[in-house]
Design an enzyme around this catalytic site. Sequence first.
Site, mmCIF file in Angstrom:
data_model
loop_
_atom_site.group_PDB
_atom_site.id
_atom_site.type_symbol
_atom_site.label_atom_id
_atom_site.label_comp_id
_atom_site.label_asym_id
_atom_site.label_seq_id
_atom_site.Cartn_x
_atom_site.Cartn_y
_atom_site.Cartn_z
ATOM 1 N N TYR A 220 -3.060 11.355 4.262
ATOM 2 C CA TYR A 220 -2.144 10.282 4.095
ATOM 3 C C TYR A 220 -2.542 9.253 5.078
ATOM 4 O O TYR A 220 -2.647 7.973 4.931
ATOM 5 C CB TYR A 220 -0.902 10.879 5.077
ATOM 6 C CG TYR A 220 0.347 9.858 5.294
ATOM 7 C CD1 TYR A 220 1.158 9.647 4.334
ATOM 8 C CD2 TYR A 220 0.339 9.509 6.623
ATOM 9 C CE1 TYR A 220 2.307 8.890 4.632
ATOM 10 C CE2 TYR A 220 1.737 8.477 6.840
ATOM 11 C CZ TYR A 220 2.493 8.264 5.834
ATOM 12 O OH TYR A 220 3.525 7.267 6.146
ATOM 13 N N LYS B 139 -3.273 5.574 3.825
ATOM 14 C CA LYS B 139 -2.810 4.374 4.502
ATOM 15 C C LYS B 139 -3.923 3.440 5.138
ATOM 16 O O LYS B 139 -3.786 2.194 5.030
ATOM 17 C CB LYS B 139 -1.974 4.705 5.632
ATOM 18 C CG LYS B 139 -0.564 5.471 5.467
ATOM 19 C CD LYS B 139 0.242 4.579 4.508
ATOM 20 C CE LYS B 139 1.613 5.442 4.052
ATOM 21 N NZ LYS B 139 2.344 4.376 3.314
HETATM 22 P P1 NAP Z 1 11.651 8.240 2.400
HETATM 23 O O1 NAP Z 1 12.885 8.338 3.212
HETATM 24 O O2 NAP Z 1 11.195 9.597 2.034
HETATM 25 O O3 NAP Z 1 11.785 7.647 1.007
HETATM 26 C C1 NAP Z 1 10.645 7.309 0.168
HETATM 27 C C2 NAP Z 1 11.091 6.364 -1.028
HETATM 28 O O4 NAP Z 1 10.007 6.384 -1.827
HETATM 29 C C3 NAP Z 1 12.110 7.335 -1.994
HETATM 30 O O5 NAP Z 1 13.080 5.892 -2.286
HETATM 31 C C4 NAP Z 1 11.338 7.865 -2.863
HETATM 32 O O6 NAP Z 1 12.033 7.781 -3.874
HETATM 33 C C5 NAP Z 1 10.332 6.845 -3.061
HETATM 34 N N1 NAP Z 1 9.061 7.439 -3.734
HETATM 35 C C6 NAP Z 1 8.407 8.532 -3.306
HETATM 36 N N2 NAP Z 1 7.302 8.932 -4.249
HETATM 37 C C7 NAP Z 1 7.767 8.151 -5.363
HETATM 38 C C8 NAP Z 1 7.324 7.892 -6.652
HETATM 39 N N3 NAP Z 1 6.275 8.739 -7.119
HETATM 40 N N4 NAP Z 1 7.502 6.987 -7.622
HETATM 41 C C9 NAP Z 1 8.779 6.073 -6.978
HETATM 42 N N5 NAP Z 1 9.271 6.312 -5.906
HETATM 43 C C10 NAP Z 1 8.793 7.255 -5.161
HETATM 44 O O7 NAP Z 1 10.477 7.519 3.231
HETATM 45 P P2 NAP Z 1 10.478 6.491 4.145
HETATM 46 O O8 NAP Z 1 10.271 7.295 5.487
HETATM 47 O O9 NAP Z 1 11.608 5.701 4.054
HETATM 48 O O10 NAP Z 1 8.932 5.807 3.936
HETATM 49 C C11 NAP Z 1 8.760 4.463 3.505
HETATM 50 C C12 NAP Z 1 7.410 4.156 3.591
HETATM 51 O O11 NAP Z 1 7.016 3.895 4.905
HETATM 52 C C13 NAP Z 1 6.219 5.219 3.065
HETATM 53 O O12 NAP Z 1 5.350 4.602 2.318
HETATM 54 C C14 NAP Z 1 5.748 5.830 4.203
HETATM 55 O O13 NAP Z 1 4.512 6.517 4.309
HETATM 56 C C15 NAP Z 1 5.946 4.667 5.384
HETATM 57 N N6 NAP Z 1 6.130 4.910 6.912
HETATM 58 C C16 NAP Z 1 7.070 5.784 6.947
HETATM 59 C C17 NAP Z 1 7.108 6.348 8.516
HETATM 60 C C18 NAP Z 1 8.283 7.225 8.998
HETATM 61 O O14 NAP Z 1 8.466 7.475 10.169
HETATM 62 N N7 NAP Z 1 9.364 7.065 8.393
HETATM 63 C C19 NAP Z 1 5.847 5.849 9.194
HETATM 64 C C20 NAP Z 1 4.894 5.119 8.913
HETATM 65 C C21 NAP Z 1 5.070 4.806 7.523
HETATM 66 P P3 NAP Z 1 13.209 8.912 -4.249
HETATM 67 O O15 NAP Z 1 14.613 8.218 -3.734
HETATM 68 O O16 NAP Z 1 13.705 8.671 -5.946
HETATM 69 O O17 NAP Z 1 13.048 10.029 -3.965
#
Ligand code: NAP
Length: 249
Positions: free
Chosen positions: A155, A159
């Site tokens: 990851y 990133k």
């Molecule tokens: P999340 O709640 O797990 O949601 C992930 C979203 O990405 C979902 O809508 C999922 O689709 C979609 N997704 C995953 N794999 C996919 C694929 N192969 N094709 C199409 N869509 C896909 O994640 P989040 O926390 O909102 O994170 C969003 C972004 O922020 C990510 O890039 C993550 O790495 C980054 N981020 C998050 C955090 C945190 O603390 N949450 C921190 C740093 C960075 P489905 O709804 O269909 O499953």
Amino acid sequence: MLTFNNRTALVTGAGRGIGKAIAETLAKQGVTVICVSKSAESCGAVAASINASGGKAKALAVDVANGTAVAEACENLLKEFPAIDILVNNAGITRDGLLFRMSETDWSDVITTNLTSCFHWTKHLARPMTRARWGRIVNMASVSGVMGNAGQANYSAAKAGMIGLTKTLAKEFASRNITVNAVAPGFIKTDMTTEFVNQPEIAAKVLEAVPLKRFGEAADIANMTAYLCSEEAGYITGQVFAVDGGMAM
Ligand code: NAP
């Protein structure tokens, strides 16, 4: 209110969490939003809710890890929409584990879904932006890509790769008035972090590293992203914005 002049945006990972908040925030500002997620249910529900509240949205289920599917989706979208002005590469997954226990599949799934997907979406959608001489691209990185994080070799590498991609594309596209920036969230309350947030002992440990002593909300990331997509952010490019309660300072 920010200025958007009825732009159209495509947000990946818009079915839940941060991407959903970004889609809703942009839609409230009059942006037409194409909501992409892996499952038709999640992006469908978000697009339906935006449309029901007076916004404009379309749902599109695409596996962002599949370059051929992304190419087909872009070809169809560019026939349907006169312009896609804003691209938010937000879809992402984690497959955590220490390096010695990490399988090659866990490595490549994370690199393909989080990083290679940005290459595909940007390659297809940035070309019309260059012709229009206007575009905004925001890549969702992470504090892990800035600082590293034990247990997240795949990851963090993905990133950090997104950050390098952001800076390079900012240079390649600047003459076409397309800005490219990255947002690096810290710990944000979404499905991705449920296991940290909902277990008090783990949550307390995590918060030791967060000067503001709370988890972030998806809206914290959506607000920064919306700003970077607006007219007002037109002189900002190639930057990484930490939205992390002070973790990476
Ligand atoms: P999340 O709640 O797990 O949601 C992930 C979203 O990405 C979902 O809508 C999922 O689709 C979609 N997704 C995953 N794999 C996919 C694929 N192969 N094709 C199409 N869509 C896909 O994640 P989040 O926390 O909102 O994170 C969003 C972004 O922020 C990510 O890039 C993550 O790495 C980054 N981020 C998050 C955090 C945190 O603390 N949450 C921190 C740093 C960075 P489905 O709804 O269909 O499953």
